[in-house]
Design an enzyme around this catalytic site. Structure first.
Site, short mmCIF file in Angstrom:
data_model
loop_
_atom_site.label_atom_id
_atom_site.label_comp_id
_atom_site.label_asym_id
_atom_site.label_seq_id
_atom_site.Cartn_x
_atom_site.Cartn_y
_atom_site.Cartn_z
N GLU A 16 -35.93 31.81 26.33
CA GLU A 16 -34.63 32.33 25.87
C GLU A 16 -33.56 31.25 25.98
O GLU A 16 -33.28 30.78 27.08
CB GLU A 16 -34.26 33.57 26.73
CG GLU A 16 -32.87 34.09 26.51
CD GLU A 16 -32.56 34.39 25.05
OE1 GLU A 16 -33.28 35.21 24.44
OE2 GLU A 16 -31.60 33.77 24.52
N LYS A 17 -32.97 30.90 24.86
CA LYS A 17 -31.99 29.81 24.83
C LYS A 17 -30.69 30.14 25.55
O LYS A 17 -29.91 29.25 25.86
CB LYS A 17 -31.71 29.39 23.40
CG LYS A 17 -31.03 30.44 22.53
CD LYS A 17 -30.79 29.89 21.13
CE LYS A 17 -30.17 30.90 20.21
NZ LYS A 17 -31.15 31.82 19.65
N HIS A 18 -30.42 31.41 25.80
CA HIS A 18 -29.19 31.78 26.50
C HIS A 18 -29.33 31.82 28.01
O HIS A 18 -28.36 32.02 28.72
CB HIS A 18 -28.71 33.16 26.04
CG HIS A 18 -28.20 33.16 24.66
ND1 HIS A 18 -28.97 33.50 23.58
CD2 HIS A 18 -26.98 32.84 24.17
CE1 HIS A 18 -28.26 33.39 22.48
NE2 HIS A 18 -27.05 32.98 22.80
N HIS A 46 -29.67 25.77 22.66
CA HIS A 46 -28.63 26.68 22.18
C HIS A 46 -27.70 25.91 21.24
O HIS A 46 -27.38 24.75 21.50
CB HIS A 46 -27.83 27.26 23.35
CG HIS A 46 -26.89 28.33 22.93
ND1 HIS A 46 -25.66 28.06 22.36
CD2 HIS A 46 -27.03 29.67 22.92
CE1 HIS A 46 -25.07 29.21 22.06
NE2 HIS A 46 -25.88 30.21 22.39
N HIS A 52 -20.44 28.99 17.23
CA HIS A 52 -21.44 29.52 18.16
C HIS A 52 -21.69 28.50 19.26
O HIS A 52 -22.25 27.43 19.00
CB HIS A 52 -22.73 29.82 17.37
CG HIS A 52 -23.79 30.48 18.18
ND1 HIS A 52 -25.09 30.56 17.74
CD2 HIS A 52 -23.78 31.08 19.40
CE1 HIS A 52 -25.81 31.21 18.64
NE2 HIS A 52 -25.04 31.53 19.66
N CYS A 116 -21.95 33.01 26.19
CA CYS A 116 -22.06 32.59 24.79
C CYS A 116 -20.95 33.34 24.04
O CYS A 116 -20.79 34.55 24.24
CB CYS A 116 -23.43 32.96 24.23
SG CYS A 116 -23.50 32.78 22.42
N HIS A 119 -22.96 35.98 21.97
CA HIS A 119 -24.11 36.72 22.53
C HIS A 119 -23.89 37.14 23.98
O HIS A 119 -24.86 37.50 24.67
CB HIS A 119 -25.39 35.90 22.39
CG HIS A 119 -25.78 35.67 20.96
ND1 HIS A 119 -25.83 34.41 20.40
CD2 HIS A 119 -26.09 36.54 19.98
CE1 HIS A 119 -26.18 34.51 19.12
NE2 HIS A 119 -26.34 35.80 18.84
FE LIG Z 1 -25.58 32.33 21.52
#
Ligand SMILES: [Fe+2]
Length: 133
Positions: A16-18, A46, A52, A116, A119
């Site tokens: 998961e990039k977050h 990310h 973003h 984020c 997100h």
């Molecule tokens: Fe994001």
């Protein structure tokens, strides 16, 4: 009304990039200044664009058995390619990774919260033990 904990997402940083990743020694001495790094997953990049990006990471230390955590640092990432020519045309992008140096006198857990801009909030933790040996 949601429980505040339900607003913080957690996931494996490998997938998961977050998900923040805290890197620090597993064991430290009571007066040892050690390096701790916190950033986003090194496995899945990310985005870092005007539209973003990761806005900030906040780091906390919670000693074992304590009621309250201590804030260790709050790191703002303020540049994401903004410019008068338009989005993503600027000369500078703050990468979402920091290193800090600290010492702890008791064993406990570090918590990282990251935001984020589209997100939401993500969290991660890392246990660090204080040992005299
Ligand atoms: Fe994001």
């Amino acid at each position: 009304m949601s429980n505040i904990g339900s607003l913080i997402q957690e996931a494996d940083w490998r997938k998961e990039k977050h998900s923040p990743l805290i890197e620090a020694p597993v064991k430290v001495s009571p007066d040892e200044v050690f390096e701790l790094s916190v950033g986003m997953s090194p496995e899945i990049e990310h985005p870092n664009t005007t539209e973003h990006h990761i806005s900030w990471i906040s780091l906390y230390f919670h000693p074992n058995g304590a009621k309250f955590p201590h804030q260790v640092g709050h790191f703002e990432f303020s540049a994401h390619g903004e410019s008068v020519q338009g989005p993503n045309l600027g000369p500078v992008y703050t990468h979402h990774q920091v290193k800090t140096f600290l010492k702890i006198k008791e064993s406990g857990t570090f918590y990282a919260l990251s935001l984020c801009n589209i997100h939401g909030l993500w969290g991660a933790k890392k246990i660090v033990e204080v040992s005299d040996s």
